[in-house]
Design a protein around this motif. Structure first.
Motif, short mmCIF file in Angstrom:
data_model
loop_
_atom_site.label_atom_id
_atom_site.label_comp_id
_atom_site.label_asym_id
_atom_site.label_seq_id
_atom_site.Cartn_x
_atom_site.Cartn_y
_atom_site.Cartn_z
N VAL A 1 -2.65 -16.17 6.41
CA VAL A 1 -1.35 -16.74 6.07
C VAL A 1 -0.57 -17.18 7.30
CG1 VAL A 1 0.84 -16.32 4.88
CG2 VAL A 1 -1.26 -15.25 4.03
N SER A 2 -0.64 -16.38 8.36
CA SER A 2 0.20 -16.61 9.54
C SER A 2 -0.52 -16.12 10.80
CB SER A 2 1.53 -15.87 9.37
OG SER A 2 2.17 -15.66 10.61
N PRO A 3 -0.29 -16.78 11.94
CA PRO A 3 -0.93 -16.34 13.18
C PRO A 3 -0.11 -15.33 13.98
CG PRO A 3 0.18 -18.41 13.56
CD PRO A 3 0.41 -18.07 12.10
N ILE A 4 1.05 -14.91 13.49
CA ILE A 4 1.99 -14.15 14.31
C ILE A 4 1.40 -12.85 14.85
CG2 ILE A 4 4.16 -12.84 14.26
CD1 ILE A 4 5.35 -14.95 12.47
N LEU A 5 0.70 -12.09 14.02
CA LEU A 5 0.23 -10.76 14.45
C LEU A 5 -0.77 -10.83 15.60
CD1 LEU A 5 -0.05 -8.88 11.05
CD2 LEU A 5 1.52 -8.38 12.92
N ASN A 6 -1.54 -11.89 15.66
CA ASN A 6 -2.39 -12.14 16.82
C ASN A 6 -3.21 -10.90 17.21
OD1 ASN A 6 -3.38 -13.86 18.82
ND2 ASN A 6 -1.73 -13.44 20.25
N ASP A 7 -3.00 -10.34 18.39
CA ASP A 7 -3.77 -9.19 18.86
C ASP A 7 -3.44 -7.90 18.09
OD1 ASP A 7 -4.90 -10.83 20.75
OD2 ASP A 7 -3.54 -10.21 22.36
N LEU A 8 -2.36 -7.91 17.33
CA LEU A 8 -1.95 -6.72 16.59
C LEU A 8 -2.40 -6.75 15.14
CD1 LEU A 8 1.65 -6.45 18.06
CD2 LEU A 8 -0.28 -4.97 18.56
N HIS A 9 -3.28 -7.68 14.81
CA HIS A 9 -3.76 -7.80 13.43
C HIS A 9 -4.58 -6.57 13.04
CE1 HIS A 9 -5.74 -9.41 9.86
NE2 HIS A 9 -4.82 -10.35 9.85
N PRO A 10 -4.32 -5.99 11.86
CA PRO A 10 -5.12 -4.84 11.41
C PRO A 10 -6.59 -5.22 11.22
CG PRO A 10 -3.12 -5.11 10.09
CD PRO A 10 -3.26 -6.35 10.91
N SER A 11 -7.45 -4.23 11.26
CA SER A 11 -8.87 -4.47 11.02
C SER A 11 -9.10 -4.83 9.55
CB SER A 11 -9.68 -3.23 11.37
OG SER A 11 -9.41 -2.18 10.44
N ASP A 12 -10.27 -5.36 9.25
CA ASP A 12 -10.59 -5.72 7.86
C ASP A 12 -10.51 -4.50 6.95
OD1 ASP A 12 -10.97 -8.30 8.69
OD2 ASP A 12 -13.17 -8.21 8.67
N GLN A 13 -10.99 -3.37 7.44
CA GLN A 13 -10.93 -2.14 6.65
C GLN A 13 -9.48 -1.73 6.40
OE1 GLN A 13 -13.11 1.15 8.31
NE2 GLN A 13 -12.47 2.59 6.73
N GLU A 14 -8.65 -1.86 7.42
CA GLU A 14 -7.24 -1.52 7.26
C GLU A 14 -6.55 -2.47 6.28
OE1 GLU A 14 -5.77 0.47 11.43
OE2 GLU A 14 -6.26 -1.67 11.46
N VAL A 15 -6.91 -3.73 6.33
CA VAL A 15 -6.30 -4.70 5.41
C VAL A 15 -6.62 -4.33 3.96
CG1 VAL A 15 -6.39 -7.10 4.60
CG2 VAL A 15 -6.21 -6.60 7.05
N ARG A 16 -7.85 -3.94 3.71
CA ARG A 16 -8.21 -3.52 2.35
C ARG A 16 -7.37 -2.33 1.90
NH1 ARG A 16 -13.41 -5.00 4.27
NH2 ARG A 16 -13.87 -2.87 4.96
N GLN A 17 -7.14 -1.39 2.81
CA GLN A 17 -6.33 -0.22 2.48
C GLN A 17 -4.87 -0.61 2.28
OE1 GLN A 17 -7.41 3.11 1.89
NE2 GLN A 17 -5.34 3.02 1.04
N LEU A 18 -4.38 -1.53 3.08
CA LEU A 18 -2.99 -1.97 2.94
C LEU A 18 -2.75 -2.64 1.60
CD1 LEU A 18 -2.20 -3.39 6.50
CD2 LEU A 18 -1.73 -1.12 5.58
N ARG A 19 -3.73 -3.39 1.13
CA ARG A 19 -3.60 -4.03 -0.19
C ARG A 19 -3.53 -2.97 -1.29
NH1 ARG A 19 -4.33 -9.48 0.73
NH2 ARG A 19 -5.82 -10.09 2.36
#
Length: 329
Positions: free
Chosen positions: A123-141
């Motif tokens: 959606v957005s490039p803002i998080l850049n180097d601070l982007h969560p891992s794919d596994q973390e993204v699944r958990q966040l959802r």
């Protein structure tokens, strides 16, 4: 730390300014800052640097206008949510944004979680180097579905169930639907001919209701789709719920289903009317955190809000994520 975030230059030059994106940038900057502060004037500096490599900014949309409109949007967020649900504050001069994230506040956690989900790389490039891992993204959802359940419970002021697959109790579709309707008492769960034999959630992620003691039909009954991806605009339950009733019940509930869409994104005032036309009632980032904060009273009163016990885990992850981000310099 600030270099770890990407300034969304494409959203502040050209025909229009996306003040939600620039407000998000400032909030994330304050959230990850070691002193919890972000200077609003940095927006002008960043925009000036970016614009130097681009065409000149459109008339009326220079650096000062960018700062002014972003400050207005941040102030609007604070007014809509209040201190219990908005973890940021501007000083009186509108020059310094301070992150006041309370790690024990589920309202604050709901906001930061929504902020992060709104700025995933799809959606957005803002998080850049601070982007969560794919596994973390699944958990966040998954976490967001539990916050959505709490928000809808407070919206309807009654019990709510996290129905989206996979469910927190690992129950099957018919098993869970039967459990819910034993509480509601309007209609009888009975899969009809032609219905899939391996349903997951049939597009419904949350049910919430406010039944009457007489157990008669005609009460508030909400069915929500929870969407955290870029294609959230394509997931309306309007037009789907009549089919849901006829597919899984006989007799079907007499009570009308209220369609809801729950998203982590911040929708603008101009977008909202048409979004509601298409999606039904909408809980977005400027509504969800406040409703989550209100849900605490229901829990204290002993009401069922499925997944509420997972909110503390989400708060712990957000706190850890903040600490992790602050170590990057």
């Amino acid at each position: 730390m600030t270099d770890s975030l990407y300034f969304p230059i494409d959203d502040v030059t050209g025909a229009s300014i996306d003040t939600d994106r620039t407000a998000d940038y400032m909030e994330l900057k304050a959230f990850f800052s070691k002193d919890s502060k972000a200077l609003v004037s940095d927006l002008a500096s960043q925009a000036g640097i970016g614009a130097a490599d681009d065409e000149e900014m459109e008339s009326g949309e220079g650096e000062e206008d960018l700062v002014s409109r972003t400050v207005t949007r941040i102030e609007n967020r604070g007014e809509m949510l209040g201190a219990s649900a908005y973890p940021f504050s501007l000083d009186k001069r509108g020059e310094i944004l301070t992150c006041e994230f309370d790690r024990d506040s589920f309202g604050h956690t709901a906001y930061i979680l929504s902020l992060v989900l709104s700025n995933l790389k799809a959606v957005s490039p803002i998080l850049n180097d601070l982007h969560p891992s794919d596994q973390e993204v699944r958990q966040l959802r998954k976490f967001f579905q539990y916050f959505a359940t709490a928000a809808l419970a407070a919206e309807i002021h009654g019990p709510a169930w996290s129905f989206g697959f996979p469910r927190p109790d690992q129950s099957g579709f018919i098993e869970k639907l039967t459990e819910i309707w034993e509480r509601l008492g309007d209609g009888q769960v009975s899969p009809q001919r032609g219905a899939t034999t391996k349903p997951k959630d049939d597009q419904v992620d949350v049910f919430a209701a406010r039944p009457h003691p007489d157990r008669l039909p005609g009460f508030l009954l909400a069915a929500a789709q929870v969407a955290t991806g870029k294609n959230a605009n394509q997931k309306s339950l309007k037009g789907h719920l009549d089919g849901f009733k006829s597919r899984w019940f006989l007799p079907p509930p007499v009570t009308a289903f209220l369609p809801y869409m729950i998203v982590p994104f911040a929708k603008t005032n101009n977008q909202f009317p048409d979004y509601v036309r298409v999606m039904g009632n909408v809980l977005h980032r400027l509504r969800v955190p406040r409703r989550v904060a209100e849900a605490a009273e229901l829990v204290e009163a002993g009401e069922t809000i499925e997944g509420y016990d997972q909110l503390a885990k989400a708060a712990a992850w957000i706190a850890s994520y903040q600490d992790r981000g602050r170590t990057l310099t």
